[in-house]
Structures are given as structure tokens and as C-alpha cells.
Design a protein around this motif. Structure first.
Motif, PDB file in Angstrom:
ATOM      1  N   ALA A   1       0.939  -1.148  -0.037  1.00 29.97           N
ATOM      2  CA  ALA A   1       0.034   0.164  -0.009  1.00 29.97           C
ATOM      3  C   ALA A   1       0.899   1.130  -0.027  1.00 29.97           C
ATOM      4  CB  ALA A   1      -1.088  -0.094   1.210  1.00 29.97           C
ATOM      5  N   ARG A   2       1.891   1.197   0.677  1.00 34.99           N
ATOM      6  CA  ARG A   2       2.871   2.109   0.737  1.00 34.99           C
ATOM      7  C   ARG A   2       3.624   2.550  -0.687  1.00 34.99           C
ATOM      8  NH1 ARG A   2       8.088   3.113   0.272  1.00 34.99           N
ATOM      9  NH2 ARG A   2       8.193   0.575   0.139  1.00 34.99           N
ATOM     10  N   GLN A   3       4.033   1.386  -0.992  1.00 41.64           N
ATOM     11  CA  GLN A   3       4.965   1.580  -2.552  1.00 41.64           C
ATOM     12  C   GLN A   3       3.895   2.169  -3.616  1.00 41.64           C
ATOM     13  OE1 GLN A   3       7.779  -1.288  -3.806  1.00 41.64           O
ATOM     14  NE2 GLN A   3       7.249  -1.074  -5.739  1.00 41.64           N
TER      15      GLN A   3
ATOM     16  N   SER B   1       0.891   3.430  -3.414  1.00 46.46           N
ATOM     17  CA  SER B   1       0.312   4.993  -3.210  1.00 46.46           C
ATOM     18  C   SER B   1       1.442   6.006  -3.273  1.00 46.46           C
ATOM     19  CB  SER B   1      -0.276   5.099  -1.779  1.00 46.46           C
ATOM     20  OG  SER B   1       0.829   4.894  -0.938  1.00 46.46           O
ATOM     21  N   GLN B   2       2.755   5.748  -3.020  1.00 43.94           N
ATOM     22  CA  GLN B   2       3.651   6.602  -3.341  1.00 43.94           C
ATOM     23  C   GLN B   2       4.059   6.695  -4.844  1.00 43.94           C
ATOM     24  OE1 GLN B   2       7.463   5.860  -1.145  1.00 43.94           O
ATOM     25  NE2 GLN B   2       6.258   6.344   1.104  1.00 43.94           N
ATOM     26  N   HIS B   3       3.765   5.403  -5.638  1.00 47.12           N
ATOM     27  CA  HIS B   3       3.828   5.491  -6.872  1.00 47.12           C
ATOM     28  C   HIS B   3       2.772   6.399  -7.599  1.00 47.12           C
ATOM     29  CE1 HIS B   3       5.075   2.754 -10.729  1.00 47.12           C
ATOM     30  NE2 HIS B   3       4.995   3.908 -10.896  1.00 47.12           N
TER      31      HIS B   3
ATOM     32  N   ALA C   1       3.399  10.433   3.525  1.00 43.45           N
ATOM     33  CA  ALA C   1       3.666   9.616   2.410  1.00 43.45           C
ATOM     34  C   ALA C   1       4.488  10.380   1.451  1.00 43.45           C
ATOM     35  CB  ALA C   1       2.485   9.455   1.719  1.00 43.45           C
ATOM     36  N   LYS C   2       5.466   9.626   0.722  1.00 35.60           N
ATOM     37  CA  LYS C   2       6.472  10.285  -0.247  1.00 35.60           C
ATOM     38  C   LYS C   2       5.961  10.200  -1.542  1.00 35.60           C
ATOM     39  CE  LYS C   2      10.584   9.205   2.608  1.00 35.60           C
ATOM     40  NZ  LYS C   2       9.955   8.155   3.584  1.00 35.60           N
ATOM     41  N   TYR C   3       6.734  10.979  -2.479  1.00 34.04           N
ATOM     42  CA  TYR C   3       6.459  10.757  -3.968  1.00 34.04           C
ATOM     43  C   TYR C   3       7.840  11.195  -4.442  1.00 34.04           C
ATOM     44  CZ  TYR C   3       6.788  15.951  -3.620  1.00 34.04           C
ATOM     45  OH  TYR C   3       7.097  17.258  -3.462  1.00 34.04           O
ATOM     46  N   SER C   4       7.970  10.755  -5.743  1.00 37.31           N
ATOM     47  CA  SER C   4       9.268  10.586  -6.212  1.00 37.31           C
ATOM     48  C   SER C   4      10.272  11.760  -5.913  1.00 37.31           C
ATOM     49  CB  SER C   4       9.441   9.860  -7.691  1.00 37.31           C
ATOM     50  OG  SER C   4      10.785   9.806  -7.897  1.00 37.31           O
ATOM     51  N   SER C   5      11.426  11.712  -5.485  1.00 36.76           N
ATOM     52  CA  SER C   5      12.436  12.837  -5.448  1.00 36.76           C
ATOM     53  C   SER C   5      12.464  13.860  -6.605  1.00 36.76           C
ATOM     54  CB  SER C   5      13.626  12.381  -4.943  1.00 36.76           C
ATOM     55  OG  SER C   5      14.259  11.234  -5.881  1.00 36.76           O
ATOM     56  N   ILE C   6      12.440  12.736  -7.800  1.00 33.72           N
ATOM     57  CA  ILE C   6      12.688  13.785  -8.887  1.00 33.72           C
ATOM     58  C   ILE C   6      11.885  14.863  -9.201  1.00 33.72           C
ATOM     59  CG2 ILE C   6      11.164  12.145 -10.524  1.00 33.72           C
ATOM     60  CD1 ILE C   6      14.681  13.360 -11.487  1.00 33.72           C
TER      61      ILE C   6
ATOM     62  N   VAL D   1      12.321   1.604 -16.907  1.00 35.83           N
ATOM     63  CA  VAL D   1      13.123   0.510 -16.509  1.00 35.83           C
ATOM     64  C   VAL D   1      12.670  -0.113 -15.197  1.00 35.83           C
ATOM     65  CG1 VAL D   1      15.567   0.009 -15.441  1.00 35.83           C
ATOM     66  CG2 VAL D   1      15.222   1.446 -17.606  1.00 35.83           C
ATOM     67  N   ASN D   2      12.281   0.682 -14.275  1.00 38.54           N
ATOM     68  CA  ASN D   2      11.964   0.302 -12.928  1.00 38.54           C
ATOM     69  C   ASN D   2      10.342  -0.270 -13.298  1.00 38.54           C
ATOM     70  OD1 ASN D   2       9.801   1.004 -10.685  1.00 38.54           O
ATOM     71  ND2 ASN D   2      11.746   1.189  -9.638  1.00 38.54           N
ATOM     72  N   GLN D   3       9.500   0.173 -14.218  1.00 38.36           N
ATOM     73  CA  GLN D   3       8.301  -0.331 -14.335  1.00 38.36           C
ATOM     74  C   GLN D   3       8.041  -1.680 -15.134  1.00 38.36           C
ATOM     75  OE1 GLN D   3       5.943   3.841 -13.414  1.00 38.36           O
ATOM     76  NE2 GLN D   3       6.407   3.417 -15.402  1.00 38.36           N
TER      77      GLN D   3
ATOM     78  N   ASP E   1      21.800   0.163   1.715  1.00 38.19           N
ATOM     79  CA  ASP E   1      21.125   0.961   2.622  1.00 38.19           C
ATOM     80  C   ASP E   1      19.878   1.129   2.312  1.00 38.19           C
ATOM     81  OD1 ASP E   1      23.632   2.059   3.588  1.00 38.19           O
ATOM     82  OD2 ASP E   1      24.048   2.909   1.533  1.00 38.19           O
ATOM     83  N   SER E   2      19.199   0.105   1.705  1.00 38.97           N
ATOM     84  CA  SER E   2      17.674   0.160   1.276  1.00 38.97           C
ATOM     85  C   SER E   2      16.922  -0.917   2.195  1.00 38.97           C
ATOM     86  CB  SER E   2      17.478  -0.408   0.067  1.00 38.97           C
ATOM     87  OG  SER E   2      16.373  -0.872  -0.405  1.00 38.97           O
ATOM     88  N   PRO E   3      16.193  -0.173   3.352  1.00 41.90           N
ATOM     89  CA  PRO E   3      15.671  -1.015   4.567  1.00 41.90           C
ATOM     90  C   PRO E   3      14.538  -2.025   3.973  1.00 41.90           C
ATOM     91  CG  PRO E   3      15.356   1.456   4.689  1.00 41.90           C
ATOM     92  CD  PRO E   3      16.058   1.298   3.541  1.00 41.90           C
ATOM     93  N   ARG E   4      13.963  -1.430   2.892  1.00 40.88           N
ATOM     94  CA  ARG E   4      12.440  -2.289   2.286  1.00 40.88           C
ATOM     95  C   ARG E   4      12.939  -3.474   1.359  1.00 40.88           C
ATOM     96  NH1 ARG E   4       8.164  -0.286   5.112  1.00 40.88           N
ATOM     97  NH2 ARG E   4       7.959   1.850   5.380  1.00 40.88           N
ATOM     98  N   SER E   5      14.209  -3.318   1.105  1.00 39.49           N
ATOM     99  CA  SER E   5      14.449  -4.118  -0.338  1.00 39.49           C
ATOM    100  C   SER E   5      14.590  -5.629   0.239  1.00 39.49           C
ATOM    101  CB  SER E   5      15.822  -3.925  -0.914  1.00 39.49           C
ATOM    102  OG  SER E   5      15.748  -2.877  -1.618  1.00 39.49           O
TER     103      SER E   5
ATOM    104  N   ILE F   1       7.722  -8.138  -4.373  1.00 39.07           N
ATOM    105  CA  ILE F   1       7.044  -7.169  -4.689  1.00 39.07           C
ATOM    106  C   ILE F   1       7.818  -6.205  -5.795  1.00 39.07           C
ATOM    107  CG2 ILE F   1       6.529  -4.863  -3.808  1.00 39.07           C
ATOM    108  CD1 ILE F   1       5.633  -6.421  -1.208  1.00 39.07           C
ATOM    109  N   LYS F   2       9.270  -6.130  -5.372  1.00 38.58           N
ATOM    110  CA  LYS F   2      10.237  -5.629  -6.276  1.00 38.58           C
ATOM    111  C   LYS F   2      10.916  -6.912  -6.728  1.00 38.58           C
ATOM    112  CE  LYS F   2      13.020  -2.497  -4.199  1.00 38.58           C
ATOM    113  NZ  LYS F   2      13.600  -1.519  -3.237  1.00 38.58           N
ATOM    114  N   ARG F   3      11.243  -7.069  -8.453  1.00 40.19           N
ATOM    115  CA  ARG F   3      11.793  -8.057  -8.835  1.00 40.19           C
ATOM    116  C   ARG F   3      13.348  -8.038  -9.070  1.00 40.19           C
ATOM    117  NH1 ARG F   3       8.240 -12.173 -10.342  1.00 40.19           N
ATOM    118  NH2 ARG F   3       9.964 -13.097 -10.366  1.00 40.19           N
TER     119      ARG F   3
ATOM    120  N   THR G   1      16.817  -5.367  -7.805  1.00 44.31           N
ATOM    121  CA  THR G   1      17.349  -4.343  -6.708  1.00 44.31           C
ATOM    122  C   THR G   1      17.584  -2.835  -7.375  1.00 44.31           C
ATOM    123  OG1 THR G   1      19.686  -4.541  -6.776  1.00 44.31           O
ATOM    124  CG2 THR G   1      18.460  -6.291  -5.780  1.00 44.31           C
ATOM    125  N   ASN G   2      17.519  -1.950  -6.296  1.00 45.82           N
ATOM    126  CA  ASN G   2      17.600  -0.496  -6.805  1.00 45.82           C
ATOM    127  C   ASN G   2      18.914  -0.428  -7.796  1.00 45.82           C
ATOM    128  OD1 ASN G   2      15.658  -0.453  -4.994  1.00 45.82           O
ATOM    129  ND2 ASN G   2      16.723   1.083  -3.496  1.00 45.82           N
ATOM    130  N   ASP G   3      20.126  -0.948  -7.408  1.00 49.36           N
ATOM    131  CA  ASP G   3      21.138  -0.796  -8.102  1.00 49.36           C
ATOM    132  C   ASP G   3      21.377  -1.464  -9.299  1.00 49.36           C
ATOM    133  OD1 ASP G   3      22.640   0.736  -6.067  1.00 49.36           O
ATOM    134  OD2 ASP G   3      23.310  -0.780  -4.845  1.00 49.36           O
TER     135      ASP G   3
END
Ligand code: FAQ
Length: 315
Positions: free
Chosen positions: A40-42, A44-46, A110-115, A139-141, A209-213, A221-223, A225-227
């Protein structure tokens, strides 16, 4: 794991088996509370990112250099609004209403993308946003099309189709400018200089440094990693910059033997400052959203009253 202490171990094992067998989790299926909460967090932030992301481009709608570019930009921004709506709908299947999600955004919970906290001072920024920001988002989606939660995965399929058109519209703007006069080429280079590092940061902190990963990857949920995703994006974008005849603002950039680009250090202080609300446009973006939401209250009320009237008539 602390998040799983209160879960039934048998149900948890069945859930993991389903995930491992690549079966989708649907809204009425059993799921651990931490899976529901993180999704729900990811999602909705998306969704918030798609909606707030309309602002830097909306800034240029009245100043597009041609009717053609205006029509294309208008369609793109409208698409982003649509993406927000699919994503809020997907997130609502987890038991939280859209109103609650929006309230969390407005209260800074709640956050939204930094960009989207960076400004778009020239027309070239619209090119850079489409090329780099939509390019990074794709790339992410594309990876998220295989996420384990059915409604999120299905929303991603349609969103990805539209994002690839967005990326091309941005690249076309950059191409025209970089083939133009020296002044136009400089505009394109300046926009690349402004958007390169924030686009790299979009993928989130380094894996360590990614606590959720950890849980997000275990539950698919993520297929990737961020890197991994960040590297994929850089590998593609460097060649695209070369085709434009532009220079990526990274002195350390070099091709490694394995085909990946080595890149310089990311300014994580800047990233976390933006996340805390101290980016160049955080206040402006959120204030605009709050105002639009409040100005639109009467429309929502009228739509609800109309649909109630129609239902009463039919009854
Ligand atoms: N900005 O442990 P992780 C678009 C947060 S759509 C802000 O790595 P996670 C289309 C993160 O949320 C762009 N916050 O977290 C478009 C977490 O927050 P918490 C949006 C960030 O979730 C184009 C904390 O840091 N796309 O652009 C960012 O596993 C043009 C710890 O990080 C998505 O949202 C950031 N960049 O991985 C529209 C894709 N990075 O827990 C208009 C879906 C990290 O403190 C115009 N989301 N954080 O609340 C994801 O894939 C993931 O959520 C990540 C972060 C990869 C963003």
C-alpha cells in the motif's frame, strides 16, 4: 523477522510457496500484514509520483514551441494523470481509501518521487524529463510488470506501453535541440546536466542502505534491486546521450569489461535533503496539490450527488 512475529507460520509458508511458484496474489487472498502495508505504501507513493509529476511539465503547456508539441505534451501529462488513477485503484484494493492516501501525502506522511522536486526552467527540461525521467521510470516499471500483486502488475502493463511513448517524445525534443543552433544545443546540454544525477537517484538508495528491499525481494514486490535497475538505466542512457552528441556530467564514467558503465559517487546528502522536504520545489509542489485538491472538492461532491440521484431513480 520482527514484522512476521505475529503471523501464522503455516499460512506464511503457503503464501511464500505461491510467490515462489510465480502465482499472483489477489486482493481477497490471505497475505501477511507486512506485505499489505508495504505494498500500500509503495503503490500509493507511486501514484502520488505520477500526479505530482504532472507539475514540472504542466509548467510548459502554455509555452510549447508549436501546436504539435503542445498536443503531444498535453497527451503525455494526461496519461500521467491516468497512471495515478490506475495506481490509486490498485492501492485501494488493499483496504485504504484514496482520500486516506491523499491525506497522508498532504500531512507529509507519504512520499512521492524525489525527482519531481526539481524545477523545469527551459523547454529543454521537458525533453530531459521525457528522455531521462520517463526512461528511468520505464526501467523500474518493466520490472514491476512481474510484481507478485496482481492489480499492481496489471496496472504496470498499460502504464509501460504509454511510458515508452513519453520517453520518445522527450528524446525527440532533445534530438531537435541538439541538432539545432549552438544556443539550442547548449540548452539541451544544460538540461542534461540538471536532470542526470536526480534521475540516477530516482532508483533509491544503494542496496545495502535500502531498508525495504530484503522483504520486498523475498515477496517479489520488487523483482530487481535498486542498484541493478540503476545500472540498466545508465547503460542505456549513456549511448543515447552519445547519439545526441551530448556529454553525461560524470567525469568517472567509463565502460567496464562486463559491459556495464562505472559511474561516479551519488550525492546522497542531496537525495535525503529532498526526501526530507528541502528540495528546490517541495513546498511549491505540495502546495499546488493541496490547492487543486481543495478547489476540486465541489466537483467530487457534485459527482457523488449525481451518481446517488441516478441510483435513486433506478431503484
Ligand atoms: N523518491 O528501502 P527503499 C514516474 C524512499 S513514476 C522518494 O529502497 P523501496 C512517471 C522509499 O520510498 C516515479 N522516496 O524503498 C512519470 C522508502 O520510503 P519509506 C515513481 C524514495 O520502496 C514520469 C525509503 O526511501 N516510481 O516517474 C525514493 O523498496 C514523468 C527507503 O528506500 C515509483 O514509485 C525516491 N526516488 O524502493 C510521471 C516506482 N527512493 O519506507 C510524470 C515504484 C527511495 O521511508 C512525469 N516504487 N525512496 O516510506 C519503487 O520501485 C520503490 O518504491 C523504489 C524505492 C525503488 C522507488
Amino acid at each position: 523477522m520482527k514484522e512476521l512475529e505475529n503471523e501464522d507460520p503455516v499460512k506464511l509458508e503457503e503464501f511464500q510457496k505461491k510467490i515462489d511458484a510465480e502465482q499472483k496474489i489477489e486482493p481477497k487472498d490471505w497475505m501477511p500484514a507486512a506485505y499489505r502495508k508495504n505494498l500500500a505504501r509503495q503503490i500509493s507513493q507511486h501514484a502520488h509520483s505520477e500526479i505530482i509529476g504532472m507539475q514540472p511539465e504542466g509548467n510548459w503547456l502554455t509555452r510549447c514551441p508549436s501546436l504539435r508539441s503542445k498536443k503531444i505534451l498535453l497527451a503525455k501529462i494526461q496519461d500521467e494523470g491516468g497512471h495515478g488513477l490506475y495506481l490509486y485503484s490498485a492501492a485501494e484494493t488493499l483496504g485504504v481509501s484514496r482520500e486516506e492516501f491523499i491525506q497522508m501525502l498532504h500531512e507529509g506522511k507519504a512520499k512521492y518521487s524525489s525527482i519531481f522536486n526539481y524545477p523545469s526552467p527551459t523547454w529543454a527540461d521537458i525533453g530531459a524529463i521525457g528522455w531521462l525521467v520517463d526512461g528511468a521510470a520505464i526501467v523500474n516499471q518493466v520490472s514491476l510488470q512481474r510484481t507478485s500483486y496482481g492489480p499492481y502488475a496489471r496496472a504496470m502493463v498499460k502504464i509501460c506501453k504509454e511510458e515508452s511513448f513519453h520517453q520518445r517524445q522527450g528524446y525527440e525534443i532533445m534530438f531537435k535541440l541538439s541538432q539545432g543552433t549552438a544556443k539550442q544545443k547548449k540548452m539541451a546540454q544544460d538540461a542534461l546536466d540538471r536532470w542526470w544525477w536526480p534521475s540516477i537517484m530516482m532508483f533509491g538508495p544503494h542496496d545495502e542502505d535500502s531498508p525495504r528491499s530484503a522483504l520486498a525481494l523475498k515477496w517479489k514486490i520488487k523483482r530487481e534491486t535498486n542498484d541493478e535497475l540503476r545500472q540498466k538505466f545508465i547503460n542505456r542512457a549513456v549511448g543515447q546521450a552519445e547519439l545526441l552528441g551530448l556529454t553525461v556530467p560524470d567525469d568517472e564514467l567509463r565502460l567496464k569489461e562486463n559491459g556495464d558503465y562505472h559511474f561516479g559517487p551519488i550525492n546522497w546528502d542531496e537525495f535525503y535533503q529532498v526526501l526530507k522536504g528541502y528540495g528546490p520545489c517541495n513546498k511549491q509542489r505540495l502546495d499546488n496539490h493541496k490547492k487543486a485538491h481543495s478547489d476540486g472538492q465541489w466537483v467530487r461532491e457534485a459527482a457523488i450527488a449525481y451518481s446517488k440521484k441516478q441510483k435513486d431513480k433506478a431503484a
